[in-house]
Structures are given as C-alpha cells and as structure tokens.
Write a protein that holds these residues in place. Structure first.
Motif, mmCIF file in Angstrom:
data_model
loop_
_atom_site.group_PDB
_atom_site.id
_atom_site.type_symbol
_atom_site.label_atom_id
_atom_site.label_comp_id
_atom_site.label_asym_id
_atom_site.label_seq_id
_atom_site.Cartn_x
_atom_site.Cartn_y
_atom_site.Cartn_z
ATOM 1 N N HIS A 1 -32.567 -34.463 -7.661
ATOM 2 C CA HIS A 1 -31.793 -34.537 -7.690
ATOM 3 C C HIS A 1 -31.228 -34.873 -8.581
ATOM 4 O O HIS A 1 -29.953 -34.411 -9.068
ATOM 5 C CB HIS A 1 -31.165 -36.032 -7.291
ATOM 6 C CG HIS A 1 -31.611 -36.140 -5.518
ATOM 7 N ND1 HIS A 1 -30.662 -36.262 -4.383
ATOM 8 C CD2 HIS A 1 -33.014 -36.642 -4.762
ATOM 9 C CE1 HIS A 1 -30.558 -36.790 -3.634
ATOM 10 N NE2 HIS A 1 -32.389 -37.128 -3.467
ATOM 11 N N ASP B 1 -26.639 -28.587 -1.321
ATOM 12 C CA ASP B 1 -26.817 -29.505 0.052
ATOM 13 C C ASP B 1 -27.247 -30.485 0.789
ATOM 14 O O ASP B 1 -27.138 -31.477 1.367
ATOM 15 C CB ASP B 1 -25.111 -28.575 0.663
ATOM 16 C CG ASP B 1 -23.399 -28.416 -0.385
ATOM 17 O OD1 ASP B 1 -23.907 -29.183 -1.141
ATOM 18 O OD2 ASP B 1 -23.151 -26.991 -0.555
ATOM 19 N N HIS C 1 -28.818 -34.030 -0.544
ATOM 20 C CA HIS C 1 -28.258 -34.586 -0.491
ATOM 21 C C HIS C 1 -27.270 -34.969 0.892
ATOM 22 O O HIS C 1 -27.220 -36.010 1.280
ATOM 23 C CB HIS C 1 -26.699 -34.295 -0.999
ATOM 24 C CG HIS C 1 -26.467 -33.840 -2.671
ATOM 25 N ND1 HIS C 1 -25.684 -33.043 -3.521
ATOM 26 C CD2 HIS C 1 -27.794 -34.087 -3.629
ATOM 27 C CE1 HIS C 1 -26.345 -33.126 -3.948
ATOM 28 N NE2 HIS C 1 -27.127 -33.943 -4.618
ATOM 29 N N SER C 2 -28.339 -34.211 1.996
ATOM 30 C CA SER C 2 -27.951 -34.398 3.973
ATOM 31 C C SER C 2 -28.500 -35.636 3.626
ATOM 32 O O SER C 2 -28.808 -35.978 5.092
ATOM 33 C CB SER C 2 -27.951 -33.595 4.051
ATOM 34 O OG SER C 2 -29.418 -33.235 4.234
ATOM 35 N N ARG C 3 -30.020 -35.732 2.892
ATOM 36 C CA ARG C 3 -30.811 -36.636 3.210
ATOM 37 C C ARG C 3 -31.479 -36.712 4.118
ATOM 38 O O ARG C 3 -31.951 -37.511 4.757
ATOM 39 C CB ARG C 3 -30.104 -38.470 3.121
ATOM 40 C CG ARG C 3 -29.312 -38.328 2.292
ATOM 41 C CD ARG C 3 -30.112 -39.109 0.778
ATOM 42 N NE ARG C 3 -29.180 -39.523 -0.629
ATOM 43 C CZ ARG C 3 -29.679 -39.960 -1.294
ATOM 44 N NH1 ARG C 3 -31.095 -39.959 -1.413
ATOM 45 N NH2 ARG C 3 -28.967 -39.392 -1.978
#
Length: 338
Positions: free
Chosen positions: A42, A317, A320-322
C-alpha cells in the motif's frame, strides 16, 4: 536497464516503463544488486500519489523491498561479494533491474531459501518482529491479538508471535484469511466488529490479550481495546483502514494500558536523521534470525501472486481488493520465473 518511473505524483497509471542507464560503480559502503523480485505494498501506491510521509524527488522509481544477487560491492564492503543472494530495503528504487544501495539495509539470504520466499522478510516480518520484541517486549506464554491478520504485516505477526512462544488470536476480514492464520499457528481466529472483545474474552477465559498488534486503525481499534487484558500493551503500526484509531481514554486508564506508536522506518533509514547505521547490528541479527526461520520452515513467508514489471497498476488493484493473503510482487528481470 528497464525500470518503472514516476515523473510526477498522481495516479499509478501514470507510472511508465523506461530504459535508462544502470547504476555506476558502487561507493565504498555500497552494493549493486540485480533485482529478481520486488514487493508491492500500500505504501507504494501512496508514494506514487504523493501521500506518503516520504516524498522522493521526481522523477523516481518506486519500490522499497527487493531480493536478487549482488553484482558489485564497494571497497569497504566485507559482508557481500558478487553472486551473493540478498534481500534489501530501499528508500525507493526497487522497481528496476539494478539498484545501488548502502550495505546497511542489505541482508544475506541463507542457502536453501528461495529468493521469493525471502522477499516478505525485510519489511513485513521486520516490522512485526521489531514491534513485538523491541517495543512490546513480548514474553513466552502471553496472548497476542493480531488485527488485519491476513495481510503482510498481520500474517507475519501471527507467525512470529507463535515463534516467540505466545498464544495468538487472529482477527481478519474473511474466513479464508482466518483459516490461514490458524494454519500458521493461531489458537483461534475472529471476525472484526462489535463482537470482537467478547470473542477474544471467550478464547482467553475472560482474561483478554496481553499485546494487541494493530496495522488497521479506525473503528476496529476501539473494539480491540475492549479485548485487552489489564496492563496490556497496544502496538499501533499503521492505518490500513484509511482512518486514524480512536483511543477510548477511560478504558486505557481503568485497565492501565500502554499505547506504543511504532514507526519501523526509524531502524531502516526512513527518517530525516537516517539512523540505519546506528541500528544496523540489531537489524542484521533480527534479519538473520527470521531468514533462518524461513529456511527451516518455522515461518512461511508468502507471496500470493507475481506480476510482470509493467503491471504495477494491476498488482495494486489486487492489493486494494483486500482478498490477498500474504504479499504481492513484481518480477523485475525478464527471465525471472517463480
């Protein structure tokens, strides 16, 4: 050599793949590394956007953690020679086929440990190790509650706390992440939310957690504080939720809690004072310990997926989708394979 280059702060799709000269000869205490893999975090996205605490001069190459092989060493370097497998921490610059670094944040990878398995050690595992041991003085037999236990630092904290003799309760957002934490040694795994404290108390026979590791922040921290045992230590590492934690002062007071703010960057040169030389001996010992544990399979650092160098945007991406368990990486050299 090929490298990713950020010309101005902004969205990650503005980072471009360029050809530029490789680094020149190393200085006395520098090494040049041919990079095989570099991790995606991140912090990389924040740095590209200009929202990280460190703002590199533009243009710059992102990437703060890498593994590869030494191709040149300065005249005063005694720990490395060309051909040695190493893991490294950089201020930035790892998304390039070669990088020149001071030797103080470069670490030898032991024989028998694949490069990709070593990649999560310097930053994710380093953060968890130093936070648990140096700041919280974790003791065998204590109970550790780890928030965000499916991500890089959180999953590392689960494994390392187990290695240090603690009982671990993992808190993660999906069942898959909770199941993985249990496979890594957690005695139980719970979901985030208002019932967190009750679940932890049930698993600890009403006592609560002696140490709480929080890389998430936000509302979850407030729930976690209620799961703390008396005299517990709270380790605030970051704010992956995007929100600062809210500290309930009445509970802090009544339970006699200690809140440790923790910035790993102090030990690796990410402060204006650049203390990496001061902390180098302790960091070398920590890295040698963890890399040895990884070689012996006592911990299992995980890179969930490797993307080509040109696909940084896709990697972020996915992050960030976790849904990622462990870490993501870029394959830097064209011929590098997993």
């Amino acid at each position: 050599m090929r490298a990713l280059q950020c010309d101005e702060f902004g969205t990650v799709d503005r980072v471009r793949l360029v050809e530029r000269p490789a680094p020149a000869d190393p200085g006395p205490h520098e090494v040049i590394i041919e990079v095989a893999y570099a991790s995606v975090s991140h912090a990389v996205g924040l740095m590209v956007e200009g929202r990280y605490q460190t703002k590199p001069p533009r243009p710059f190459t992102p990437g703060t953690e890498a593994v590869g092989h030494v191709v040149a060493a300065g005249a005063s370097v005694t720990r490395f020679k060309p051909g040695d497998a190493v893991a490294a921490i950089a201020d930035w610059g790892c998304f390039a086929e070669r990088i020149k670094l001071p030797e103080y944040t470069v670490y030898a990878i032991p024989e028998g440990l694949p490069l990709l398995d070593a990649l999560p050690i310097p930053i994710s595992y380093g953060t968890a190790y130093t936070g648990l041991l140096w700041r919280c003085a974790l003791q065998p037999g204590e109970t550790v509650l780890v928030l965000g236990a499916g991500a890089g630092v959180g999953l590392a904290a689960v494994e390392l706390a187990v290695q240090m003799g603690a009982q671990v309760i993992a808190c993660a957002s999906t069942q898959a992440k909770r199941d993985e934490a249990v496979r890594r040694g957690a005695i139980g795994a719970v979901a985030p939310g208002a019932e967190l404290a009750a679940q932890v108390k049930m698993l600890t026979e009403g006592r609560g957690a002696d140490v709480i590791v929080d890389p998430v922040g936000g509302e979850l921290f407030g729930h976690a504080v209620r799961a703390a045992a008396h005299n517990a230590r709270l380790l605030s590492i970051g704010f992956a939720s995007g929100a600062m934690p809210v500290v309930p002062p009445n509970i802090m007071l009544v339970k006699n809690l200690t809140l440790h703010g923790f910035f790993y960057g102090r030990y690796i040169g990410w402060t204006p004072a650049d203390e990496r030389i001061v902390h180098a001996p302790a960091m070398q010992h920590a890295m040698q310990t963890m890399l040895g544990w990884a070689r012996d399979r006592r911990i299992r650092p995980t890179v969930a997926q490797v993307f080509p160098l040109a696909e940084l945007s896709n990697a972020l991406d996915a992050l960030h989708s976790r849904q990622v368990i462990g870490k993501l990486a870029l394959s830097i050299k064209k011929e590098t394979t997993r």
